[in-house]
Design an enzyme around this catalytic site. Structure first.
Site, short mmCIF file in Angstrom:
data_model
loop_
_atom_site.label_atom_id
_atom_site.label_comp_id
_atom_site.label_asym_id
_atom_site.label_seq_id
_atom_site.Cartn_x
_atom_site.Cartn_y
_atom_site.Cartn_z
N HIS A 188 0.39 -3.38 -9.23
CA HIS A 188 -0.90 -2.81 -9.61
C HIS A 188 -1.43 -1.82 -8.57
O HIS A 188 -2.43 -1.14 -8.82
CB HIS A 188 -1.93 -3.90 -9.89
CG HIS A 188 -2.51 -4.57 -8.69
ND1 HIS A 188 -3.70 -4.17 -8.13
CD2 HIS A 188 -2.07 -5.60 -7.94
CE1 HIS A 188 -3.97 -4.94 -7.08
NE2 HIS A 188 -2.98 -5.82 -6.94
N GLN A 191 0.81 -1.22 0.00
CA GLN A 191 0.00 0.00 0.00
C GLN A 191 0.84 1.27 0.00
O GLN A 191 0.44 2.28 -0.55
CB GLN A 191 -0.92 0.01 1.23
CG GLN A 191 -2.03 -1.01 1.18
CD GLN A 191 -3.08 -0.70 0.13
OE1 GLN A 191 -3.26 0.43 -0.28
NE2 GLN A 191 -3.77 -1.73 -0.32
N THR A 236 9.58 -18.87 -15.77
CA THR A 236 9.99 -17.89 -16.78
C THR A 236 9.48 -16.51 -16.40
O THR A 236 8.30 -16.35 -16.05
CB THR A 236 9.44 -18.30 -18.16
OG1 THR A 236 10.02 -19.55 -18.50
CG2 THR A 236 9.76 -17.26 -19.20
N CYS A 283 -11.77 -8.25 -0.14
CA CYS A 283 -11.97 -9.67 0.18
C CYS A 283 -13.02 -9.83 1.27
O CYS A 283 -13.86 -10.69 1.22
CB CYS A 283 -10.68 -10.30 0.65
SG CYS A 283 -9.26 -9.81 -0.32
#
Lengths: 404, 126
Positions: A210, A188, A249, A335
């Site tokens: 994000h 955050q 990868t 959530c």
């Protein structure tokens, strides 16, 4: 069922839009420079590797870390899991089983709390510290919980629901004195608060792209190389990528996106923080001028810029959210709102059930401006007044003058 | 996609019979019900006329849109009904009327339990 497009996005603690400059920087790595950075035998691989190393340096620079200390993961949840399981298991093994105790906090993110529960099933002893009414962990509480068996302490930097910022530098020093490693989830705070791993003194730090206008699907665990270096082992096994700590990868395009987002966040940090704080203060002033009996969850000062968590006593949070289709908000964390339970973070503060059920989280970000904040405040005020008018809880509060 | 049906949203946006009634009159009673977790509650006010019909019904609700919509829809049924007719309204029918999912359906029972709670306070006619 109707699909409503909210006009005003105020949920930046859940996620942020990907910056157009980040998207532009990622584009060539999908279709042109699509090599595998682990391919050592051709230029496709070399170019991909070079791009990833630039991103690694950019992410490191955001938090004052050496690029070699950045381990790319799929996000902050994986970084938290890597720190909790990887460090706890390695430290227990290295100590011959003597260090089998993990300390965290009741108001942590689920990624940490649920990892703690899983560690308990592996035989670790877990202590979850309480917090004060503002959500702060005290140094004394940590001191009292630490013992010679403590392997790892995990305490988040800024709380995702109520924005309280923990005194990580103090807490990490206390843990180090007891010989325990220290992990902090900074998903955050990265990009809006000054963040320097040397100043904080942590061994491990979780980051997410994000939350800072980068792509979803990537984060990092900063694994410090300072002496004494805390042990950590992988939780994913495979090709030995990321210095053996995270096989798989590397997703080059989103690594590049994370790097550019981190670079932009580092340059914009102070301006972003001032902007978010100004708008959050404006929103709270508008709301509290018009509505009695509001409670700010979390501290008045020293909180995450742009985070505002408010209890509208007498109104249930889910109802208020449904009454505000123009706004993208959440009741507690994303959530928790799906589970329809009062937030565990608000419960940890000692908030009564009424207050916990009546709370909404506003997350202000780069795209918001004064006009949006004023419009949002108007919508919220009107709907709180409407729902309070039909609330038995509000009726009782009003008649008795009681406060929850 | 919204988790609430159109019927729930219609009642939630324009609730029927929101408010309270004065309960100092012996023919006017108040009942209340909470869900198992205790977070949601419906309070019902009904005034019963000399003809044993519900002359007026009002509700207050604290809870998610479903609890508010269930109270609003129930009050619409209660007004003008006889006590027996009101007691005959069942939660499953109310849940169907509001197009509730199985997970949402238990909240339809709240106004009906509030009705029973209120009627228990109704003094028998002299």
């Amino acid at each position: 069922m109707p699909r409503v497009t909210p006009a005003i996005y105020l949920d930046h603690n859940a996620t942020t839009p990907c910056d157009a400059r980040v998207v532009a920087a990622m584009l060539p790595y999908w279709t042109e420079d699509y090599g595998n950075p682990a391919s050592r035998t051709h230029a496709f691989g070399w170019r991909a590797e070079a791009a990833v190393e630039i991103a690694r340096a950019q992410v490191g620079a955001l938090v004052g870390a050496d690029p070699r200390e950045i381990v790319f993961t799929s996000g902050a949840t994986e970084a938290d899991n890597l720190a909790l399981f990887g460090a706890s298991r390695a430290l227990r093994r290295e100590s011959g089983g003597k260090r089998d105790h993990v300390i965290s906090v009741r108001s942590e993110h689920r990624a940490v709390l649920d990892s703690c529960l899983a560690l308990e099933r592996e035989g670790f002893r877990v202590t979850l510290l309480g917090v004060d009414g503002d959500g702060r962990v005290s140094a004394d509480a940590l001191r009292a919980a630490l013992d010679e068996r403590t392997a790892l302490v995990s305490i988040m930097h800024a709380n995702n629901e109520i924005g309280v910022v923990q005194p990580i530098a103090v807490l990490a020093r206390i843990a180090a004195e007891a010989g325990a490693a220290f992990h902090s989830d900074a998903a955050q705070s990265a990009g809006v608060l000054p963040l320097d791993v040397n100043a904080l003194g942590v061994d491990f730090l979780s980051l997410s792209a994000h939350k800072l206008y980068g792509p979803k699907g990537i984060g990092a665990l900063v694994v410090r190389r300072h002496a004494p270096r805390a042990r950590i082992e992988p939780i994913l096994h495979g090709g030995g990528h990321e210095r053996g700590l995270r096989s798989g990868t590397l997703p080059v395009p989103i690594c590049v996106g994370f790097g550019v987002a981190a670079e932009l966040a580092r340059l914009a940090r102070d301006a972003d923080a001032a902007h978010h704080t100004r708008l959050a203060e404006r929103l709270f002033a508008r709301l509290s001028d018009a509505l009695p009996a509001l409670v700010l969850n979390g501290p008045a000062n020293d909180r995450l810029p742009g985070n505002l968590n408010v209890a509208f006593l007498g109104v249930e949070g889910e109802a208020l959210l449904a009454a505000l289709p123009e706004l993208a908000l959440s009741a507690g964390s994303a959530c928790t709102s799906a589970k329809r339970e009062p937030s565990h973070v608000l419960k940890a503060l000692g908030a009564g059930e009424q207050r916990a059920l009546s709370s909404l989280r506003f997350g202000i970000g780069r795209g918001n401006d004064e006009a949006q904040i004023d419009a949002a405040a108007e919508h919220v005020i009107a709907q709180v007044q409407r729902l309070r008018a039909l609330s038995p809880v509000w009726d009782d509060l009003r008649r008795t003058g009681a406060r929850a | 996609v919204s988790e609430y049906s159109e019927a729930v949203l219609a009642h939630f946006r324009n609730p029927h019979g929101a408010g309270r009634l004065q309960t100092d009159d012996a023919r006017c009673v108040r009942g209340e019900a909470r869900d198992a977790a205790g977070g949601q509650r419906v309070r019902l006010f009904i005034s019963v006329g000399d003809d044993a019909r519900i002359a007026r019904a009002r509700f207050q609700a604290f809870g998610c849109p479903i609890a508010i919509a269930a109270a609003s829809a129930a009050v619409a049924h209660f007004e003008g009904a006889s006590i027996d007719e009101a007691l005959a309204l069942d939660a499953a029918a109310l849940a169907r009327e509001l197009a509730l999912t199985d997970a949402q359906a238990p909240l339809a029972a709240l106004p009906l339990r509030a009705l029973r709670d209120g009627l228990a306070y109704l003094r028998p006619r002299p």
